[in-house]
Design a protein around this motif. Structure first.
Motif, short mmCIF file in Angstrom:
data_model
loop_
_atom_site.label_atom_id
_atom_site.label_comp_id
_atom_site.label_asym_id
_atom_site.label_seq_id
_atom_site.Cartn_x
_atom_site.Cartn_y
_atom_site.Cartn_z
N THR A 24 69.16 -121.43 40.13
CA THR A 24 68.24 -121.30 40.52
C THR A 24 68.17 -119.92 40.42
OG1 THR A 24 67.72 -123.55 40.96
CG2 THR A 24 66.39 -121.57 41.80
N TRP A 25 68.93 -119.17 41.60
CA TRP A 25 69.06 -117.78 41.89
C TRP A 25 69.82 -117.10 40.93
CZ3 TRP A 25 73.51 -115.25 42.45
CH2 TRP A 25 73.32 -113.56 43.06
N GLY A 47 69.75 -117.38 37.67
CA GLY A 47 68.77 -117.97 36.76
C GLY A 47 67.41 -116.43 36.71
N LYS A 48 67.28 -116.69 38.03
CA LYS A 48 66.04 -115.72 38.57
C LYS A 48 66.70 -114.70 38.53
CE LYS A 48 63.61 -118.63 41.68
NZ LYS A 48 62.88 -119.19 43.35
N GLU A 49 67.68 -113.91 38.77
CA GLU A 49 68.48 -112.58 39.11
C GLU A 49 68.65 -112.06 37.14
OE1 GLU A 49 70.11 -110.18 40.98
OE2 GLU A 49 69.03 -111.41 42.41
N ALA A 56 67.13 -113.27 34.69
CA ALA A 56 65.26 -113.03 34.45
C ALA A 56 65.25 -111.71 34.78
CB ALA A 56 64.19 -113.72 34.54
N GLU A 57 65.40 -111.18 36.38
CA GLU A 57 65.03 -109.95 36.63
C GLU A 57 65.39 -108.52 35.78
OE1 GLU A 57 65.77 -108.06 40.47
OE2 GLU A 57 64.20 -109.97 41.06
#
Length: 136
Positions: free
Chosen positions: A19-20, A22-24, A26-27
């Motif tokens: 999850t972490w 994936g956020k990285e 996307a950013e």
């Protein structure tokens, strides 16, 4: 880079890491899109500014020729005023060229390459965690 993935022993920890990551990712993808647009803008602007600047330099040279042959009077004064305006325009274009010129374009290209490398590493991290998760 090698990661100490063997220390992760819980599926939930893998999910948190994924999850972490994936956020990285996307950013970074958003940042890459922004940098791509800026790089394109800088590339187009630097070409445009250089073309306009060359035109202004040619105009200044032409006005210099005219000023040199004109007798004293209002026509000559008008051409001198035009030259001052063109020199100011040249000054502004040169400053704009500094901001959007070749150096700035290369800096943006470097930023874009760095983001690409970071994305590659995040993708590799996701692949490693995903593969490890499958073994738990």
């Amino acid at each position: 880079m090698s990661y100490s993935i063997s220390n992760v022993t819980e599926l939930a920890d893998c999910d948190v890491l994924l999850t972490w990551a994936g956020k990285e990712k996307a950013e970074l993808e958003f940042k890459r899109l922004f940098e791509e647009r800026l790089t394109t803008k800088y590339g187009n602007t630097s070409i445009e500014v250089e073309a306009v600047l060359q035109g202004v330099i040619i105009e200044i040279a032409a006005i210099d020729t005219i000023i040199n042959v004109l007798p004293e009077g209002s026509a000559k004064e008008e051409q001198i005023k035009n030259k001052v305006k063109l020199e100011y325009k040249k000054f502004l274009l040169e400053n704009r060229k500094e901001s959007y010129g070749t150096v700035a374009l290369l800096q943006k290209e470097l930023d874009l390459e760095r983001i690409g490398k970071e994305l590659e590493e995040v993708d590799a991290f996701i692949a490693i965690v995903t593969a490890h998760k499958a073994t738990l």
